[in-house]
Design a protein around this motif. Structure first.
Motif, short mmCIF file in Angstrom:
data_model
loop_
_atom_site.label_atom_id
_atom_site.label_comp_id
_atom_site.label_asym_id
_atom_site.label_seq_id
_atom_site.Cartn_x
_atom_site.Cartn_y
_atom_site.Cartn_z
N ASN A 61 3.18 -10.40 -2.38
CA ASN A 61 3.69 -11.06 -3.58
C ASN A 61 2.67 -11.17 -4.70
OD1 ASN A 61 6.25 -11.54 -2.35
ND2 ASN A 61 5.34 -13.22 -1.19
N GLU A 62 1.50 -10.55 -4.51
CA GLU A 62 0.48 -10.56 -5.56
C GLU A 62 0.69 -9.38 -6.50
OE1 GLU A 62 -3.41 -10.77 -3.85
OE2 GLU A 62 -2.88 -12.45 -2.52
N PRO A 63 0.29 -9.49 -7.75
CA PRO A 63 0.48 -8.40 -8.73
C PRO A 63 -0.23 -7.11 -8.30
CG PRO A 63 -0.16 -10.45 -9.83
CD PRO A 63 -0.34 -10.69 -8.36
N GLY A 64 0.46 -5.99 -8.47
CA GLY A 64 -0.16 -4.68 -8.24
C GLY A 64 -0.13 -4.20 -6.80
N ILE A 65 0.32 -5.03 -5.86
CA ILE A 65 0.29 -4.65 -4.45
C ILE A 65 1.29 -3.54 -4.13
CG2 ILE A 65 0.76 -5.44 -2.10
CD1 ILE A 65 -1.93 -6.28 -3.10
N ILE A 66 2.47 -3.61 -4.75
CA ILE A 66 3.48 -2.57 -4.50
C ILE A 66 2.91 -1.19 -4.83
CG2 ILE A 66 5.76 -1.69 -5.10
CD1 ILE A 66 5.85 -4.27 -3.53
N GLY A 67 2.20 -1.10 -5.95
CA GLY A 67 1.59 0.18 -6.34
C GLY A 67 0.56 0.65 -5.32
N LYS A 68 -0.22 -0.28 -4.78
CA LYS A 68 -1.22 0.07 -3.76
C LYS A 68 -0.55 0.60 -2.50
CE LYS A 68 -4.74 -3.34 -5.20
NZ LYS A 68 -5.84 -2.41 -5.52
N ILE A 69 0.55 -0.04 -2.12
CA ILE A 69 1.28 0.39 -0.92
C ILE A 69 1.84 1.80 -1.13
CG2 ILE A 69 3.37 -0.01 0.43
CD1 ILE A 69 2.86 -3.00 0.14
N GLU A 70 2.41 2.03 -2.29
CA GLU A 70 2.98 3.36 -2.58
C GLU A 70 1.89 4.42 -2.58
OE1 GLU A 70 4.91 2.53 -6.26
OE2 GLU A 70 6.80 1.86 -5.32
N THR A 71 0.71 4.07 -3.09
CA THR A 71 -0.42 5.02 -3.09
C THR A 71 -0.82 5.40 -1.67
OG1 THR A 71 -1.25 4.16 -5.19
CG2 THR A 71 -2.82 5.37 -3.80
N VAL A 72 -0.92 4.40 -0.81
CA VAL A 72 -1.30 4.66 0.58
C VAL A 72 -0.22 5.49 1.28
CG1 VAL A 72 -1.76 3.61 2.83
CG2 VAL A 72 -2.75 2.61 0.77
N LEU A 73 1.04 5.19 1.02
CA LEU A 73 2.13 5.95 1.65
C LEU A 73 2.10 7.42 1.22
CD1 LEU A 73 5.10 3.40 1.47
CD2 LEU A 73 3.89 4.18 3.51
N ARG A 74 1.76 7.65 -0.05
CA ARG A 74 1.63 9.04 -0.52
C ARG A 74 0.46 9.73 0.18
NH1 ARG A 74 3.17 6.81 -5.60
NH2 ARG A 74 0.98 6.53 -6.21
N GLU A 75 -0.62 9.00 0.36
CA GLU A 75 -1.80 9.57 1.03
C GLU A 75 -1.47 9.91 2.49
OE1 GLU A 75 -6.58 8.60 1.66
OE2 GLU A 75 -5.30 7.21 0.54
N VAL A 76 -0.73 9.04 3.13
CA VAL A 76 -0.30 9.28 4.51
C VAL A 76 0.57 10.53 4.59
CG1 VAL A 76 1.18 8.39 6.37
CG2 VAL A 76 -0.49 6.88 5.28
N ALA A 77 1.49 10.67 3.64
CA ALA A 77 2.37 11.84 3.61
C ALA A 77 1.58 13.12 3.38
CB ALA A 77 3.43 11.66 2.54
N SER A 78 0.61 13.06 2.47
CA SER A 78 -0.18 14.26 2.15
C SER A 78 -1.05 14.70 3.32
CB SER A 78 -1.07 14.00 0.92
OG SER A 78 -2.08 13.05 1.23
N LYS A 79 -1.47 13.74 4.14
CA LYS A 79 -2.29 14.06 5.31
C LYS A 79 -1.44 14.40 6.53
CE LYS A 79 -6.22 11.10 3.99
NZ LYS A 79 -7.24 12.18 3.96
N GLU A 80 -0.10 14.32 6.35
CA GLU A 80 0.85 14.61 7.43
C GLU A 80 0.57 13.77 8.67
OE1 GLU A 80 0.79 18.83 8.01
OE2 GLU A 80 2.03 19.19 6.25
N ILE A 81 0.27 12.52 8.43
CA ILE A 81 0.02 11.58 9.53
C ILE A 81 1.35 11.19 10.16
CG2 ILE A 81 -0.69 9.20 10.04
CD1 ILE A 81 -2.96 9.60 8.03
N MET A 82 1.41 11.25 11.47
CA MET A 82 2.64 10.96 12.20
C MET A 82 2.55 9.59 12.84
SD MET A 82 4.40 13.66 11.60
CE MET A 82 5.75 13.52 12.75
N TRP A 83 3.35 8.67 12.35
CA TRP A 83 3.41 7.34 12.95
C TRP A 83 4.46 7.30 14.05
CZ3 TRP A 83 3.28 4.98 7.47
CH2 TRP A 83 1.98 4.55 7.16
N THR A 84 4.23 6.47 15.04
CA THR A 84 5.24 6.23 16.07
C THR A 84 6.25 5.21 15.53
OG1 THR A 84 4.03 4.39 17.07
CG2 THR A 84 3.52 6.60 17.88
#
Length: 365
Positions: A242-265
């Motif tokens: 609920n803090e400002p800017g966190i949603i953007g940080k989460i989206e950035t990390v999710l994009r990084e995860v996708a680019s690295k083709e990391i497979m989560w269970t």
């Protein structure tokens, strides 16, 4: 079709709550009142069933646990393996119980073992530490360490890592650093788990930039951020959702995860979802994560584990959202009647009767 409205009236609900509450919190009192007339052998199959449920289902059943405890109560002694399994059962595997109830249970189990003249070793202390961490048990890491030393128990790498994890969970970076220094002085390897704890520590100390920079620290130490690294980071971002800017940080990390083709269970995904729901169960990020998950074998099991946990945290909107993504055929095998398993846990969690009735209407409308 079963008429749930007739089944769940005020009196029935009240009795169910009281009965379930007693079954969860008072088994030890009941067991202690029993008169044991003969010594029973420990059922090896029961031990195996409890252990199997942990490995295959990620949760244990109440009846199995209390039958196991009953047999240990009647036995003249408790073996090392039996004591270890009993302690481990008090953590997140006992998904039907809230963390507060599991904390009470772990205290009772530890007292029971001591009363049985059981001598815990390093593995039992480490298991107890893990249970404390899973249940967010409030304890002093320094005192825990001192108690082990005074009992003549040597602390190993796992012990120090878990003590460090506790310091990090409460945002005590100084305490975590002291543990890290001890590990280095003993030439203990510093692995990814240590760095993941640091991510948590900096986050709980409200320094999210430092938390993210741990990724660079991992690389500097000859390691690579893995799926657990990014999962930990996302869970900590969720903690500050609920803090400002966190949603953007989460989206950035999710994009990084996708680019690295990391497979989560599935378990990884649901851990992140539960962390987000704890801060904001209506967050659109939950929908995005659910969209990315393929409904393959094992999905329903992990999803239902998350549903139960969210119900007991009273995050009902998120719990029901997850429940509706499961395949009814598999739920029917486990719960006999679709929705009854969920309703059972709504009652256990002492959800108001009106809310339970509302959910019943949605299930059968």
């Amino acid at each position: 079709m079963i008429n749930l409205k007739k089944l769940i009236n005020l009196n029935v609900l009240s009795k169910a709550k009281n009965s379930l509450h007693s079954a969860v919190l008072e088994p030890f009192v009941v067991l202690n009142r029993r008169v044991i007339t003969s010594v029973k052998r420990i059922d090896v199959d029961l031990f195996a069933k409890l252990e199997n449920n942990m490995k295959k289902n990620g949760r244990i059943g109440e009846k199995t646990f209390y039958r196991f405890f009953d047999q240990l109560s009647a036995a003249p002694s408790v073996s090392r393996e039996e004591g270890l399994l009993l302690i481990r059962s008090c953590g997140s595997y006992f998904i039907q119980l809230s963390s507060q109830e599991r904390n009470k249970l772990s205290d009772k189990v530890w007292s029971f073992l001591i009363q049985k003249n059981f001598t815990p070793d390093q593995s039992h202390y480490n298991a107890l530490l893990n249970v404390y961490l899973e249940n967010d048990y409030s304890f002093d890491p320094q005192k825990f360490m001192t108690d082990m030393i005074n009992s003549g128990i040597e602390l190993n790498r796992v012990t120090y890592q878990r003590l460090m994890s506790r310091y990090c969970k409460i945002g005590d970076i100084e305490g975590a650093a002291n543990i890290l220094e001890i590990m280095k002085s003993k030439n203990m390897p510093i692995n990814e788990n240590v760095f993941h704890s640091l991510i948590v520590g900096y986050s709980r100390a409200n320094d999210l930039n430092a938390a993210y920079n741990v990724l660079d620290l991992i690389k500097q130490n000859g390691l690579e951020p893995n799926k657990d690294t990014f999962k930990t980071l996302l869970c900590e971002y969720a903690y500050h959702l609920n803090e400002p800017g966190i949603i953007g940080k989460i989206e950035t990390v999710l994009r990084e995860v996708a680019s690295k083709e990391i497979m989560w269970t599935f378990a990884d995904y649901f851990e992140i979802i539960k962390a987000i729901a704890k801060s904001n169960e209506k967050s659109i990020i939950i929908d995005d994560l659910l969209t990315n998950m393929k409904r393959t074998f094992g999905y329903n099991l992990e999803c239902m584990n998350a549903v139960i946990e969210l119900i007991h945290k009273h995050k009902l909107d998120a719990a029901l959202k997850l429940f509706y993504t499961t395949r009814p055929s598999e739920i029917l095998k486990e719960a006999k009647v679709q929705g009854m398993y969920v309703i059972d846990h709504l009652i256990r969690a002492q959800v108001p009767k009106e809310k339970v009735m509302e959910i019943c209407d949605k299930f059968y409308s």
